[in-house]
Design a protein around this motif. Sequence first.
Motif, short mmCIF file in Angstrom:
data_model
loop_
_atom_site.label_atom_id
_atom_site.label_comp_id
_atom_site.label_asym_id
_atom_site.label_seq_id
_atom_site.Cartn_x
_atom_site.Cartn_y
_atom_site.Cartn_z
N VAL A 8 3.43 13.09 -55.30
CA VAL A 8 2.31 13.91 -55.75
C VAL A 8 2.32 14.01 -57.27
O VAL A 8 1.28 13.86 -57.93
CB VAL A 8 2.36 15.31 -55.12
N HIS A 9 3.50 14.26 -57.84
CA HIS A 9 3.61 14.39 -59.29
C HIS A 9 3.34 13.06 -59.99
O HIS A 9 2.70 13.02 -61.04
CB HIS A 9 5.00 14.90 -59.66
N ALA A 15 -3.12 9.64 -62.57
CA ALA A 15 -4.52 10.03 -62.62
C ALA A 15 -4.88 10.59 -64.00
O ALA A 15 -5.97 10.32 -64.53
CB ALA A 15 -4.83 11.06 -61.54
N GLU A 16 -3.97 11.38 -64.58
CA GLU A 16 -4.22 11.92 -65.92
C GLU A 16 -4.33 10.80 -66.95
O GLU A 16 -5.21 10.82 -67.83
CB GLU A 16 -3.09 12.87 -66.32
N HIS A 66 -3.28 12.04 -51.85
CA HIS A 66 -4.41 11.14 -51.63
C HIS A 66 -5.58 11.49 -52.56
O HIS A 66 -6.31 10.60 -53.01
CB HIS A 66 -4.86 11.19 -50.18
N ALA A 67 -5.75 12.79 -52.87
CA ALA A 67 -6.81 13.18 -53.80
C ALA A 67 -6.51 12.67 -55.20
O ALA A 67 -7.41 12.18 -55.91
CB ALA A 67 -6.96 14.70 -53.81
N GLU A 68 -5.25 12.75 -55.63
CA GLU A 68 -4.88 12.27 -56.96
C GLU A 68 -4.98 10.74 -57.04
O GLU A 68 -5.38 10.19 -58.08
CB GLU A 68 -3.47 12.72 -57.32
N VAL A 79 -14.60 13.39 -53.85
CA VAL A 79 -15.10 14.70 -53.43
C VAL A 79 -14.55 15.05 -52.05
O VAL A 79 -14.06 16.17 -51.82
CB VAL A 79 -16.64 14.73 -53.42
N ASP A 80 -14.60 14.11 -51.14
CA ASP A 80 -14.09 14.35 -49.79
C ASP A 80 -12.59 14.60 -49.81
O ASP A 80 -12.09 15.48 -49.10
CB ASP A 80 -14.41 13.15 -48.90
N ARG A 81 -11.87 13.85 -50.63
CA ARG A 81 -10.41 14.03 -50.71
C ARG A 81 -10.05 15.41 -51.25
O ARG A 81 -9.13 16.06 -50.74
CB ARG A 81 -9.80 12.94 -51.60
#
Length: 234
Positions: A8-9, A15-16, A66-68, A79-81
């Motif tokens: 996650v991290h 992503a950043e 999964h969103a990241e 948006v869905d994630r």
Amino acid sequence: MQDDDLLVHYANAAAELAQAARDASDPAGAARAVAGLHDVLDARPWEPFTRGVDSAARSMRCALFHAEVARCRDDSEQVDRWDRAIDACEAAGAPWHGAVSRWRYAEAAIAAGQPPVDVGEMLRQARRSADELGAEPLRRRIESLARRVRINLRETAPIVVPEQEDTVLSALTPREREILAFLVTGRSNGEIAKDLVISDKTVSVHVSSILRKTGTTTRFEAAALAERLGGPGA
């Protein structure tokens, strides 16, 4: 990385980097960030979050991961994630992650072309959580997004008419008082309709009734009268 939870991290960091590169009009930099994330995932012997004991916290971390990843790739499913991440954060009782997910949801939705009015309440909820948690950096980022897309984050409060006090507000129905509270915060008819799940036309009818009953000629005059006589929260 042997622990899925650490992904996650890593996904957030990738992503950043990708988002910063896109903001700087550097597609090559964004591509490198995406490629780096793919390299890490491809090197793993199994799919992330497919092993281990299921729990609400683990489901939340999976949804955030999964969103990241979607944010890093700039996928259309962002948006869905983030919507799934919001639900997972609520189930796990994680208000900070929930606030971040709501902010990211709003950011992705607006980037995808949704009208800002559609995500106004989402951002207000995110700011409310950030305030409660004392998360000042997060609150500033939420407010920055709201300013850029002209979303009013001011919270509504009920218009209260004191018992046995006869004012022009006494003639208003409960629904009209509810809508008047929105007028006090500067919300448009579209924003009010979205929050109350009614049509713009219905809001317009109520506003006209409020103006007639209060003897005011504009929504701004009605809002000022409400603040003087009935609240908000008086």
